[in-house]
Design a protein around this motif. Structure first.
Motif, PDB file in Angstrom:
ATOM      1  N   ILE A  17       0.832  -1.203   0.000  1.00  0.00           N
ATOM      2  CA  ILE A  17       0.000   0.000   0.000  1.00  0.00           C
ATOM      3  C   ILE A  17       0.868   1.255   0.000  1.00  0.00           C
ATOM      4  CG2 ILE A  17      -1.620   1.352   1.396  1.00  0.00           C
ATOM      5  CD1 ILE A  17      -2.871  -1.335   2.263  1.00  0.00           C
ATOM      6  N   VAL A  18       1.923   1.229   0.821  1.00  0.00           N
ATOM      7  CA  VAL A  18       2.834   2.371   0.898  1.00  0.00           C
ATOM      8  C   VAL A  18       3.576   2.577  -0.428  1.00  0.00           C
ATOM      9  CG1 VAL A  18       4.929   3.233   2.012  1.00  0.00           C
ATOM     10  CG2 VAL A  18       3.144   2.167   3.392  1.00  0.00           C
ATOM     11  N   ALA A  19       3.877   1.477  -1.119  1.00  0.00           N
ATOM     12  CA  ALA A  19       4.687   1.551  -2.341  1.00  0.00           C
ATOM     13  C   ALA A  19       3.913   2.053  -3.557  1.00  0.00           C
ATOM     14  CB  ALA A  19       5.281   0.182  -2.653  1.00  0.00           C
ATOM     15  N   ILE A  20       2.624   1.803  -3.617  1.00  0.00           N
ATOM     16  CA  ILE A  20       1.867   2.077  -4.845  1.00  0.00           C
ATOM     17  C   ILE A  20       1.966   3.531  -5.316  1.00  0.00           C
ATOM     18  CG2 ILE A  20      -0.476   2.202  -5.804  1.00  0.00           C
ATOM     19  CD1 ILE A  20      -1.033  -0.496  -4.443  1.00  0.00           C
ATOM     20  N   PRO A  21       1.746   4.538  -4.449  1.00  0.00           N
ATOM     21  CA  PRO A  21       1.883   5.920  -4.944  1.00  0.00           C
ATOM     22  C   PRO A  21       3.284   6.224  -5.473  1.00  0.00           C
ATOM     23  CG  PRO A  21       0.812   5.875  -2.789  1.00  0.00           C
ATOM     24  CD  PRO A  21       1.339   4.502  -3.034  1.00  0.00           C
TER      25      PRO A  21
END
Length: 213
Positions: A50-54
């Motif tokens: 989740i943290v990596a997606i942006p």
């Protein structure tokens, strides 16, 4: 040139470039590799994804602006692939879906090896009933664990376990195995086909790239 996104923040340039260099060696196409920031352990669970997606989306947009004609998200979970496709006008290829499609074409029972608790959803959806088992090597919980001698030893034991369960081929559910060139180790030691997501994403990218270049 193809833009390749690493979801593991590599401080070592040799590690950073390893996936792109593998693709260039096998398929003769130029690849520029970049890694997202502040992910020293890569993607290893739902929270880290989740943290990596942006970050993946931002880097992909940047690579397109620099003139890349095709993007690869070099991760077996295909993190952020739909989000990135919605923000760029060029093709985006994922490691997990690429490896799964190659394995599906083979049509043999497969064993998957990864570093997460279960099979990445994109791979499970494509492979379905071909999966005979999944193995996360003992003591391996993130990408950096695969860079150790113990991590490699346990990975080989994990592959043997999957063969004993009836796997006729091994599919890597983590591109970290490509970083350590582990496919060749299994092929030599166990005499079994290995489907590597970096080799697979390169195969698909190379064929597509030649059509748009």
């Amino acid at each position: 040139m193809i833009g390749l996104i690493r979801v593991f923040t590599a401080k070592d340039n040799e590690v950073l470039q390893s996936h792109g260099e593998m693709i260039q060696k096998h398929f003769g196409i130029s690849v520029l590799s970049r890694s997202i920031p502040d992910q020293p352990l890569g993607i290893y669970d739902e929270e880290s994804e989740i943290v990596a997606i942006p970050k993946i989306v931002e880097l992909g947009i940047e690579l397109e602006k620099e003139g890349r004609r095709l993007l690869i998200i070099s991760c077996a979970a295909d993190p952020g692939i739909q989000e990135l496709r919605g923000r760029v006008s060029i093709p985006v290829i994922g490691g997990g879906s690429s490896a799964s499609l190659v394995a599906r074409a083979l049509g043999e029972p497969v064993g998957l090896m990864g570093i997460t608790e279960g099979v990445p959803p994109v791979m499970r959806d494509v492979l379905g009933d071909l999966i005979v088992g999944y193995n996360r090597p003992e003591g391996v919980t993130n990408t950096t664990d695969l860079l150790t001698d113990e991590g490699r030893r346990m990975a080989l034991e994990g592959a043997r376990t999957l063969v004993n369960k009836g796997a006729k081929a091994i599919v890597f559910a983590c591109t970290g195995f490509a970083t350590i060139s582990f496919a060749d180790v299994i092929r030599k030691e166990l005499q079994i086909p290995v489907i590597d997501p970096v080799e697979s994403e390169g195969l698909i990218a190379a064929n597509f790239y030649k059509q748009i270049d």
